[in-house]
Enzyme design. Structure first.
Site, PDB file in Angstrom:
ATOM      1  N   GLU A  95      38.107  96.940  27.939  1.00 57.09           N
ATOM      2  CA  GLU A  95      37.656  97.966  29.464  1.00 57.09           C
ATOM      3  C   GLU A  95      38.471  98.342  30.511  1.00 57.09           C
ATOM      4  OE1 GLU A  95      34.650  96.026  29.779  1.00 57.09           O
ATOM      5  OE2 GLU A  95      33.145  97.267  30.048  1.00 57.09           O
ATOM      6  N   CYS A 379      34.958  94.405  39.643  1.00 53.21           N
ATOM      7  CA  CYS A 379      35.427  93.471  39.506  1.00 53.21           C
ATOM      8  C   CYS A 379      34.373  92.313  39.170  1.00 53.21           C
ATOM      9  CB  CYS A 379      35.786  92.504  40.410  1.00 53.21           C
ATOM     10  SG  CYS A 379      37.397  93.057  41.392  1.00 53.21           S
TER      11      CYS A 379
HETATM   12  N1  SAH Z   1      41.482  86.235  35.095  1.00 51.63           N
HETATM   13  C1  SAH Z   1      42.290  86.702  35.880  1.00 51.63           C
HETATM   14  C2  SAH Z   1      42.402  88.079  36.199  1.00 51.63           C
HETATM   15  C3  SAH Z   1      41.140  88.953  36.428  1.00 51.63           C
HETATM   16  S1  SAH Z   1      40.822  89.257  38.102  1.00 51.63           S
HETATM   17  C4  SAH Z   1      41.905  86.119  37.231  1.00 51.63           C
HETATM   18  O1  SAH Z   1      41.179  85.768  37.105  1.00 51.63           O
HETATM   19  O2  SAH Z   1      42.481  86.225  37.687  1.00 51.63           O
HETATM   20  C5  SAH Z   1      39.757  90.177  37.929  1.00 51.63           C
HETATM   21  C6  SAH Z   1      39.259  89.615  39.372  1.00 51.63           C
HETATM   22  O3  SAH Z   1      37.673  89.703  40.311  1.00 51.63           O
HETATM   23  C7  SAH Z   1      39.155  87.731  39.888  1.00 51.63           C
HETATM   24  O4  SAH Z   1      39.683  87.705  41.382  1.00 51.63           O
HETATM   25  C8  SAH Z   1      38.226  86.966  40.071  1.00 51.63           C
HETATM   26  O5  SAH Z   1      38.033  86.000  40.717  1.00 51.63           O
HETATM   27  C9  SAH Z   1      36.992  88.397  40.554  1.00 51.63           C
HETATM   28  N2  SAH Z   1      35.840  88.351  39.951  1.00 51.63           N
HETATM   29  C10 SAH Z   1      35.611  87.855  39.220  1.00 51.63           C
HETATM   30  N3  SAH Z   1      33.556  87.809  38.579  1.00 51.63           N
HETATM   31  C11 SAH Z   1      33.917  88.839  40.351  1.00 51.63           C
HETATM   32  C12 SAH Z   1      32.197  88.956  40.954  1.00 51.63           C
HETATM   33  N4  SAH Z   1      31.725  88.830  39.509  1.00 51.63           N
HETATM   34  N5  SAH Z   1      32.270  90.051  41.667  1.00 51.63           N
HETATM   35  C13 SAH Z   1      33.869  89.980  42.747  1.00 51.63           C
HETATM   36  N6  SAH Z   1      34.543  89.573  42.152  1.00 51.63           N
HETATM   37  C14 SAH Z   1      34.271  89.054  40.491  1.00 51.63           C
END
Ligand code: SAH
Length: 392
Positions: A95, A379
């Site tokens: 995506e 996110c």
């Molecule tokens: N793997 C990397 C890149 C993904 S970024 C990382 O972990 O940073 C995705 C962002 O969205 C990250 O900061 C993560 O903490 C956040 N995230 C993941 N699941 C989420 C959710 N259910 N709700 C809000 N933010 C979330």
């Protein structure tokens, strides 16, 4: 006889494309023409590269494809966010998300992109330029800037408990061409060009960029040199792969760094991000402190607020202690909920109270707006969900 698999040109750099031209008996400058056609003109097929002589074009087309990935599905949110399901040659898909107005993610990060968000317009220095970049605000539909959220892997191996991508597991790494290709496909579909419009990139889609480090970094270099998006408009987010944070600090050309903190102590972080058992908070914060920032640059810490788990006043004070003295800002994200996610979203008052504690301690803290929750584009929601399909 078996057909030879088509090699994709997208993902090759100028040197590699030049080598292909020279091997085919062409002058070296044909490499530059290929590079321009792929990354600036975004050609769909080799026979569209009209700058090349016909004979070379058909020779090349015998065993090369341009490599631009296809849009398999497209979901449009009520807030204007678009979630693309982008498919690759082997049938795998990821995506990519288009956010016409960003999500406040760049606010206060010391970059030009961040300044524009804070002031609501381009910085004065830019206004003085003889040929100012055309603002996206001038377009019909009226957006000022746009952000593309890019995937680095299909699925993810990191297994954060609040993230829906984790439920896919790791399917495979993306190649440099597949990472760049997502950006090109979205630019193509949105009919925008980074030469004349302001595009920010965040590597925050499916996957952990620092577990596909070489391919990710090559994609970054191609996006800068080929597509023409400055690295100062790019941010990569990591769950905290400490050795790669160190490598990344030594890169000549690199995006800004965001670290997914998501908990204020090891006990909680072990639970919500099992990767913390490998690289704990002390190790992660040590790497953050050693990270060489450029002038005016700031680190970003992302913090997903999970109701009753990491959102208390005590947690906020622990965050302050952890990052005190760092040149950093914090982006708070209230959990985007999803099926199979065993957490709930805190109320607005908790999110604001958490923000206030950090701000009072002198830490610039922003709340990320959820974008495209209705189409599972926000996110942590990227899991190829099949919701109402708007158009193919
Ligand atoms: N793997 C990397 C890149 C993904 S970024 C990382 O972990 O940073 C995705 C962002 O969205 C990250 O900061 C993560 O903490 C956040 N995230 C993941 N699941 C989420 C959710 N259910 N709700 C809000 N933010 C979330």
């Amino acid at each position: 006889m078996l057909e030879r698999p088509q090699e994709e040109l997208l993902g090759l750099d100028l040197q590699e494309l030049t080598a292909i031209a020279v091997e085919a008996g062409q002058p070296a400058y044909r490499g530059r023409q290929l590079f321009e056609a792929l990354y600036r003109q975004r050609v769909e097929a080799v026979d569209q590269i009209t700058t090349l002589p016909n004979s070379f074009r058909s020779e090349l087309a015998k065993n090369h494809a341009a490599g631009l990935p296809q849009t398999q599905k497209k979901f449009v949110s009520v807030d204007g966010t678009v979630r693309y399901l982008i498919g690759f040659a082997d049938g795998e898909s990821v995506e990519t998300v288009w956010m016409p107005e960003g999500d406040n993610g760049e606010q206060g990060d010391g970059s030009e992109a961040g300044e524009e968000e804070l002031s609501g317009g381009p910085p004065l220095s830019r206004l003085a330029e003889p040929a100012p970049t055309r603002s996206l605000g001038a377009r019909q539909g009226g957006f000022k800037r746009a952000t593309i959220c890019v995937s680095s892997q299909a699925g993810c191996a990191v297994n954060c408990r609040f993230c829906m991508t984790a439920l896919l597991g790791l399917l495979r790494n993306l190649s440099p061409g597949e990472i760049v290709g997502q950006v090109l496909r979205v630019l193509q579909d949105q009919k925008v060009s980074p030469e004349s419009e302001r595009i920010n990139l965040v590597f925050m889609g499916q996957g952990e960029p620092f577990l596909n480090y070489e391919n990710f970094m090559k994609a970054v270099r191609l996006l800068v040199a080929g597509v023409g998006i400055p690295e100062s408009r790019m941010t990569v987010s990591t769950a905290g792969i400490v050795p790669r944070i160190r490598d990344f600090g030594g890169e000549q050309v690199r995006p800004k760094l965001a670290i997914s903190l998501n908990a204020s102590n090891d006990a909680t972080r072990d639970q919500v991000m099992p990767i913390n058992r490998k690289w704990n908070l002390a190790t992660l914060l040590a790497a953050a402190r050693q990270f060489p920032l450029r002038p005016r640059e700031r680190l970003t810490f992302e913090y997903v607020l999970l109701n009753g788990i990491n959102d208390s006043e005590q947690n906020a004070r622990e965050v302050v202690t952890l990052i005190r003295g760092l040149n950093a800002k914090v982006n708070l994200i209230a959990l985007n909920p999803g099926p199979e996610i065993p957490f709930s979203t805190p109320g607005d008052e908790r999110v604001h109270a958490f923000q206030q504690t950090l701000i009072q301690a002198g830490i610039p803290t922003f709340i990320r707006r959820p974008r495209g929750r209705d189409i599972y584009a926000a996110c942590g929601q990227l899991k190829r969900a099949e919701v109402v399909q708007i158009s193919a």
